[in-house]
Design an enzyme around this catalytic site. Structure first.
Site, short mmCIF file in Angstrom:
data_model
loop_
_atom_site.label_atom_id
_atom_site.label_comp_id
_atom_site.label_asym_id
_atom_site.label_seq_id
_atom_site.Cartn_x
_atom_site.Cartn_y
_atom_site.Cartn_z
N GLY A 191 112.95 7.88 20.95
CA GLY A 191 113.48 6.82 20.75
C GLY A 191 113.62 6.35 19.27
O GLY A 191 114.45 5.45 19.02
N TRP A 227 111.71 3.46 29.02
CA TRP A 227 110.71 2.60 28.72
C TRP A 227 111.45 1.45 28.50
O TRP A 227 111.49 0.73 27.67
CB TRP A 227 110.10 2.93 27.29
N GLU A 257 110.40 -1.24 19.39
CA GLU A 257 111.13 -2.17 18.28
C GLU A 257 110.95 -1.43 16.94
O GLU A 257 110.97 -2.17 16.08
CB GLU A 257 110.74 -3.66 18.28
P1 TGC Z 1 121.31 3.95 9.48
O1 TGC Z 1 122.11 4.93 8.88
O2 TGC Z 1 119.86 3.34 8.47
O3 TGC Z 1 122.12 2.77 9.76
C1 TGC Z 1 123.16 3.07 10.65
C2 TGC Z 1 123.87 1.57 10.68
O4 TGC Z 1 123.41 0.48 11.25
C3 TGC Z 1 122.98 -0.37 10.19
N1 TGC Z 1 121.61 -0.98 10.20
C4 TGC Z 1 121.43 -2.16 10.68
N2 TGC Z 1 122.11 -3.18 11.26
C5 TGC Z 1 121.20 -4.38 11.57
N3 TGC Z 1 119.87 -4.26 11.57
C6 TGC Z 1 119.15 -3.08 11.34
N4 TGC Z 1 117.70 -3.31 11.41
C7 TGC Z 1 119.87 -1.93 10.71
N5 TGC Z 1 119.29 -0.80 10.22
C8 TGC Z 1 120.59 -0.21 10.21
C9 TGC Z 1 123.26 0.34 8.84
O5 TGC Z 1 123.49 -0.36 7.70
C10 TGC Z 1 124.38 1.31 9.07
O6 TGC Z 1 125.61 0.43 9.27
P2 TGC Z 1 126.95 1.12 8.95
O7 TGC Z 1 127.97 -0.08 9.01
O8 TGC Z 1 126.86 1.66 7.66
O9 TGC Z 1 127.26 2.16 9.99
O10 TGC Z 1 120.69 4.65 10.73
P3 TGC Z 1 119.72 5.94 11.02
O11 TGC Z 1 120.12 6.62 12.07
O12 TGC Z 1 119.35 6.39 9.68
O13 TGC Z 1 118.33 4.94 11.70
C11 TGC Z 1 117.56 4.38 10.87
C12 TGC Z 1 116.30 3.88 11.89
C13 TGC Z 1 115.43 5.27 11.97
C14 TGC Z 1 115.49 2.90 10.97
C15 TGC Z 1 116.69 3.43 13.20
O14 TGC Z 1 117.46 4.45 13.63
C16 TGC Z 1 115.77 2.80 13.75
O15 TGC Z 1 115.37 1.41 13.65
N6 TGC Z 1 115.03 3.27 14.74
C17 TGC Z 1 114.09 2.89 15.65
C18 TGC Z 1 114.53 2.55 17.06
C19 TGC Z 1 114.06 1.39 17.61
O16 TGC Z 1 113.60 0.46 17.17
N7 TGC Z 1 114.26 1.38 18.97
C20 TGC Z 1 113.92 0.11 19.77
C21 TGC Z 1 114.43 0.06 21.05
S1 TGC Z 1 114.39 -1.48 21.72
C22 TGC Z 1 112.74 -1.60 22.29
O17 TGC Z 1 112.01 -1.01 22.03
C23 TGC Z 1 112.63 -2.99 22.79
S2 TGC Z 1 111.09 -3.44 23.39
C24 TGC Z 1 111.26 -4.98 23.66
C25 TGC Z 1 110.24 -5.81 24.21
O18 TGC Z 1 109.76 -5.42 25.22
O19 TGC Z 1 109.65 -6.99 23.81
P1 FAD Z 2 109.25 8.95 19.28
O1 FAD Z 2 110.43 8.58 18.76
O2 FAD Z 2 109.41 10.30 19.97
O3 FAD Z 2 108.17 9.25 18.21
C1 FAD Z 2 107.10 9.70 18.27
C2 FAD Z 2 106.13 9.71 17.23
O4 FAD Z 2 106.90 10.19 16.02
C3 FAD Z 2 105.74 8.37 16.95
O5 FAD Z 2 104.48 8.22 16.33
C4 FAD Z 2 106.71 8.09 15.54
O6 FAD Z 2 106.35 7.08 14.90
C5 FAD Z 2 106.81 9.56 15.21
N1 FAD Z 2 107.99 9.68 14.02
C6 FAD Z 2 109.21 9.23 14.53
N2 FAD Z 2 110.32 9.62 13.37
C7 FAD Z 2 109.35 10.18 12.28
C8 FAD Z 2 109.63 10.55 11.14
N3 FAD Z 2 110.69 10.92 10.61
N4 FAD Z 2 108.58 10.97 10.18
C9 FAD Z 2 107.39 10.91 10.83
N5 FAD Z 2 106.95 10.52 12.16
C10 FAD Z 2 107.97 10.13 12.91
N6 FAD Z 2 113.28 0.74 24.43
C11 FAD Z 2 114.51 0.08 24.71
O7 FAD Z 2 115.65 0.54 24.63
N7 FAD Z 2 114.67 -1.06 25.38
C12 FAD Z 2 113.27 -1.62 26.04
O8 FAD Z 2 113.34 -2.45 26.59
C13 FAD Z 2 112.12 -1.03 25.52
N8 FAD Z 2 111.01 -1.63 25.92
C14 FAD Z 2 109.54 -0.91 25.97
C15 FAD Z 2 108.42 -1.29 26.38
C16 FAD Z 2 107.49 -0.48 26.21
C17 FAD Z 2 106.21 -1.19 26.98
C18 FAD Z 2 107.37 0.52 25.55
C19 FAD Z 2 106.12 1.50 25.30
C20 FAD Z 2 108.55 0.78 24.98
C21 FAD Z 2 109.90 0.41 25.09
N9 FAD Z 2 111.07 0.95 24.65
C22 FAD Z 2 112.00 0.16 24.82
C23 FAD Z 2 110.92 2.16 23.77
C24 FAD Z 2 110.64 2.16 22.49
O9 FAD Z 2 111.46 1.30 21.56
C25 FAD Z 2 110.16 3.47 21.89
O10 FAD Z 2 109.13 3.86 22.75
C26 FAD Z 2 110.00 3.72 20.38
O11 FAD Z 2 111.17 3.40 19.82
C27 FAD Z 2 109.52 5.03 20.27
O12 FAD Z 2 110.51 5.92 20.71
P2 FAD Z 2 109.34 6.99 21.61
O13 FAD Z 2 108.55 6.51 22.40
O14 FAD Z 2 110.48 8.01 22.09
O15 FAD Z 2 108.66 7.91 20.48
#
Ligand code: TGC
Ligand code: FAD
Length: 399
Positions: free
Chosen positions: A153, A178, A379
């Site tokens: 993720g 997830w 997140e």
């Molecule tokens: P990168 O090259 O940094 O950015 C790609 C494009 O996106 C823009 N951008 C953003 N825009 C808005 N908000 C942000 N936080 C942004 N970060 C980057 C950026 O400017 C660029 O735009 P453009 O126009 O130049 O194309 O992308 P990267 O591939 O290097 O990735 C950076 C990284 C690692 C920080 C990003 O992939 C990341 O944040 N990874 C974590 C993924 C994550 O947080 N997943 C969450 C899934 S949802 C969830 O967990 C819901 S839980 C909810 C709940 O239950 O409460």
């Molecule tokens: P991974 O990405 O596989 O990461 C594994 C480990 O590697 C982590 O410790 C991480 O910090 C580490 N790591 C990653 N990159 C690096 C790096 N470059 N250098 C060093 N270490 C690194 N997602 C959705 O899209 N929608 C949802 O509604 C949502 N709800 C969620 C609800 C729950 C309860 C949970 C647990 C997760 C949810 N998620 C959702 C997913 C969540 O966003 C991911 O679990 C999270 O982004 C991490 O992805 P992953 O679990 O695949 O871990």
């Protein structure tokens, strides 16, 4: 404390132990009113049932109508779509008070508001906004957000889910993992690779080839629904594609909204744990004195109060920046990292102060500690946010 010396200066006005800096005085009257009404909801409706919900692994969906009636779904979106049109600080306070109850309740509201309603509002057509937002604000349509995939993720740019154009429709195949609200949801915002960058689609429950499977055996966020989504050539009409964004900035833009709320939520969890430990430590008498009269416990409680105060100030300033339109994603990363870490550490320490009693859900710390293990991962993991700050200050991308 009877029999023990109190503060040196008994005439000094006692500070509020959960707001040592009177941060509440920095809020507007409307913000205070919103905080109070959500606090009442948490005290009266959430706290009496949430321990049982957590034990049973059940999300209390019977609370949805009241959450909706209070205007907590999509609360920052404009009134013309049936939403409350509140400012960012109010949304933060809502998250804080809900998470004082449980991270699962705040998660439900975060996902519905910031991850489903927000993309429809920010990237959708006017037709899509009118079709979905008022019903979502009323809690009649529930949404989920499919970004994360089973293979990892943290790096969503590497997603495998694909959408192929087929006549006027799209065929979407892939898997999401997830996903909060997955089995509750009527619609899913699904992000997929297309020949023209990552795009978002509104996938509706009942579309052929679309399934949600609930994740079981969770030890965290047990009062929240978490699911895997499977899409096998799901036919989605062009009218369900979000037309106004392409590329990873689409989903990341939604995450910025949700992460902002998550900087506030864990403050509520931390306050619940700190308060629980504070009360317990005044009652628990060991070695002929309450443990609150020992220096070791006071150091822990004082440190909790310090960290909560700093987290509150951080989120409030972040909210003021957001309301002024100048908040940057890296600022959100710093506060998400700090505030979730603070809350998780406080929850674990509060659990310790409660001794054996701390291991049951009769008291909130263990439930919050377990929930916060998810909050620190979703997140964007703590490491991801640290690396965002590292990139910001060095100018070097270390991902
Ligand atoms: P990168 O090259 O940094 O950015 C790609 C494009 O996106 C823009 N951008 C953003 N825009 C808005 N908000 C942000 N936080 C942004 N970060 C980057 C950026 O400017 C660029 O735009 P453009 O126009 O130049 O194309 O992308 P990267 O591939 O290097 O990735 C950076 C990284 C690692 C920080 C990003 O992939 C990341 O944040 N990874 C974590 C993924 C994550 O947080 N997943 C969450 C899934 S949802 C969830 O967990 C819901 S839980 C909810 C709940 O239950 O409460
Ligand atoms: P991974 O990405 O596989 O990461 C594994 C480990 O590697 C982590 O410790 C991480 O910090 C580490 N790591 C990653 N990159 C690096 C790096 N470059 N250098 C060093 N270490 C690194 N997602 C959705 O899209 N929608 C949802 O509604 C949502 N709800 C969620 C609800 C729950 C309860 C949970 C647990 C997760 C949810 N998620 C959702 C997913 C969540 O966003 C991911 O679990 C999270 O982004 C991490 O992805 P992953 O679990 O695949 O871990």
């Amino acid at each position: 404390m009877p029999g023990f010396p109190a503060r040196n200066d008994p005439t000094a006005m006692a500070l509020n132990p959960t707001d040592l800096y009177d941060i509440r005085s920095l809020l507007s009257e409307e913000e205070r009113m919103i905080q109070d009404s959500v606090a009442r909801f948490t005290d009266e409706k959430v706290l009496p049932i949430i321990g049982d919900c957590f034990d049973q692994g059940r999300f209390p969906k019977e609370l949805i109508p009241e959450i909706a009636a209070m205007g907590l779904l999509g609360s920052s979106l404009p009134e013309q779509y049936g939403c409350a049109g509140l400012n960012a600080v109010s949304y933060g306070l809502i998250c804080q008070e809900l998470e004082r109850g449980d991270s699962g309740i705040r998660s439900f509201v975060s996902v519905q508001s910031s991850l489903c309603m927000y993309p429809i509002y920010a990237y959708g057509s006017e037709e899509q906004r009118l079709r979905w937002l008022p019903a979502m604000a009323r809690g009649e349509v529930i949404g989920c957000f499919g970004l994360t995939e089973p293979h990892g993720g943290s790096d969503p740019a590497n997603m495998k889910t694909v959408a192929r154009k087929d006549g006027d429709d799209w065929l979407i195949s892939g898997a999401k993992m997830w996903i909060t609200n997955g089995n509750l949801a009527d619609i899913a915002i699904v992000w997929a690779q297309t020949g023209d960058g990552i795009q978002g689609f509104i996938v509706e429950k009942g579309m052929k080839g679309f399934e949600a499977h609930e994740v079981h055996r969770k030890m965290s966020l047990r009062a929240s629904v978490t699911s895997a989504l499977y899409l096998d050539n799901v036919r989605v009409p062009e009218a369900n594609r979000l037309p106004n964004v392409k590329g990873l900035k689409g989903p990341l833009g939604c995450l910025t909204q949700a992460r902002y709320g998550i900087t506030w939520g864990p403050i509520g969890a931390a306050i619940a744990c700190y308060t629980s430990a504070l009360e317990y430590s005044k009652e628990r008498v060991l070695f002929n004195r309450p443990i609150a009269a020992t220096q070791a416990v006071q150091l822990k409680l004082a440190d909790m109060a310090r960290r909560i105060t700093l987290a509150q100030l951080l989120s409030l300033q972040l909210g003021r920046l957001k309301d002024a339109g100048s908040m940057q994603p890296a600022q959100v990363s710093l506060a998400k990292w700090n505030n979730v870490r603070v809350a998780l550490d406080i929850a674990r320490e509060a659990r310790d102060i409660l001794g054996g009693a701390g291991i049951t859900t009769e008291h909130p710390p263990i439930r919050h500690a377990l929930n916060l293990e998810s909050v620190i991962t979703y997140e964007g993991t703590e490491t991801v946010h640290q690396l965002v700050i590292g990139r910001e200050v060095t100018g070097i991308n270390a991902f």
